[in-house]
Design a protein around this motif. Structure first.
Motif: not given
Length: 313
Positions: A91-97, A137-143, A167-177
């Motif tokens: 609800a916090a990280y992945l909902a943002t990223e 650093s290269d985005g979000v991957r399924t694992a 996986h496609d992301t919104a490229d908001r890694a810092q905000e999501a963290f």
């Protein structure tokens, strides 16, 4: 400045409190720790129906989701009731990223989890997640999850991951963290409040040498120190929710970790030997606090980040 919730936010908090109080979350947490995830997944869906999993997801492409204040309100309640599951991750990280259909699935209540090395090297509860992600650093991957690792909190099962395709992301890694750190801080605040409330109730009932132990000045002072620590942490959490910068969320995490840890130590001390036992409900919050203190960045990392922002500002 006074931080006060709006009427809608107060109603949201009251509805969550009513739902969780009636859901027997202690029994849910104990079942989750034993590997029986059915009660926890039912509670997950009920909370998702209340909108907890969709707080940061806009209703349409041009819209805005709820503010981080609602996130703090929800996660303080989750911490106060020791609700198990990868809520911060979903609800916090992945909902943002995440973006697109994957993000919509999170909002709808799909159970997902993520590892974000180096601060979150393992995926929480990957064995119950429908999709597991690994952020880098290269985005979000399924694992794919490996064998679970032990946690001090029996309701938290940690899994190393083997990365899959990007996986496609919104490229908001810092905000999501930062929002994940903020949600963890709110959980710590809620857990600390619960331990303090239970400790105060106990010292009014436990009698020793013919009087309630809560009447002794030494115990009063210890509980007052916890009250002060939690009261000083709360404005930092809501201040960070209004302006979730790296400095503000790190300050909130440090304050909440210190306050909740003080609450757990004091609660354990006033309960005596019974507080050490798994059968006693207090242990659920004590071990949860111990795990969350280092989750999504250790206190040392967050103190260093605060210092760095002060140096460069």
């Amino acid at each position: 400045m006074r931080f006060e919730l709006t009427t809608d936010q107060q109603d949201f908090a009251a509805s969550l409190e009513s739902l969780l109080a009636a859901a027997d979350p202690v029994a849910v947490a104990r079942a989750w720790a034993e590997g029986d995830h059915a009660p926890g997944l039912r509670l997950w869906q009920r909370l998702a129906d209340q909108g907890v999993s969709a707080l940061l997801v806009p209703e349409d492409a041009d819209g805005m989701g709820a503010t981080p204040v609602e996130l703090v309100v929800a996660f303080e309640a989750l911490g106060r009731h020791a609700v198990p599951g990868p809520w911060v991750e979903a609800a916090a990280y992945l909902a943002t990223e995440l973006s697109g259909e994957a993000r919509a699935a999170v909002a709808a209540g799909t159970v997902v989890t993520v590892a974000v090395p180096p601060h979150t090297p393992y995926a929480l509860d990957a064995d119950v997640a429908q999709t597991v992600y690994l952020a880098g650093s290269d985005g979000v991957r399924t694992a794919t999850a490996g064998e679970p690792r032990a946690s001090v909190d029996r309701t938290r099962r940690l899994f190393p991951l083997t990365p899959g395709p990007v996986h496609d992301t919104a490229d908001r890694a810092q905000e999501a963290f930062d929002l994940a750190v903020l949600a963890t801080s709110a959980q710590l605040l809620g857990a600390g409040e619960r331990v303090l409330a239970d400790a105060v109730t106990y010292v009014k009932q436990r009698r020793q040498f013919g009087r309630e132990i809560g009447s002794y000045q030494a115990i009063k002072h210890q509980l007052a120190d916890v009250r002060i620590a939690l009261d000083f942490a709360r404005p930092l959490v809501f201040g960070a929710a209004l302006d979730p910068t790296p400095r503000s969320v790190s300050a909130a995490k440090v304050a909440c970790a210190d306050a909740a840890y003080l609450a757990s130590r004091t609660g354990l001390q006033v309960h005596g030997a019974i507080g050490y036992t798994q059968e006693f409900d207090l242990s659920i919050w004590i071990t949860r606090i111990r795990a969350l203190v280092t989750a999504w960045g250790t206190p040392a990392f967050h103190r260093a980040r605060i210092l760095e922002t002060l140096r460069t500002s």
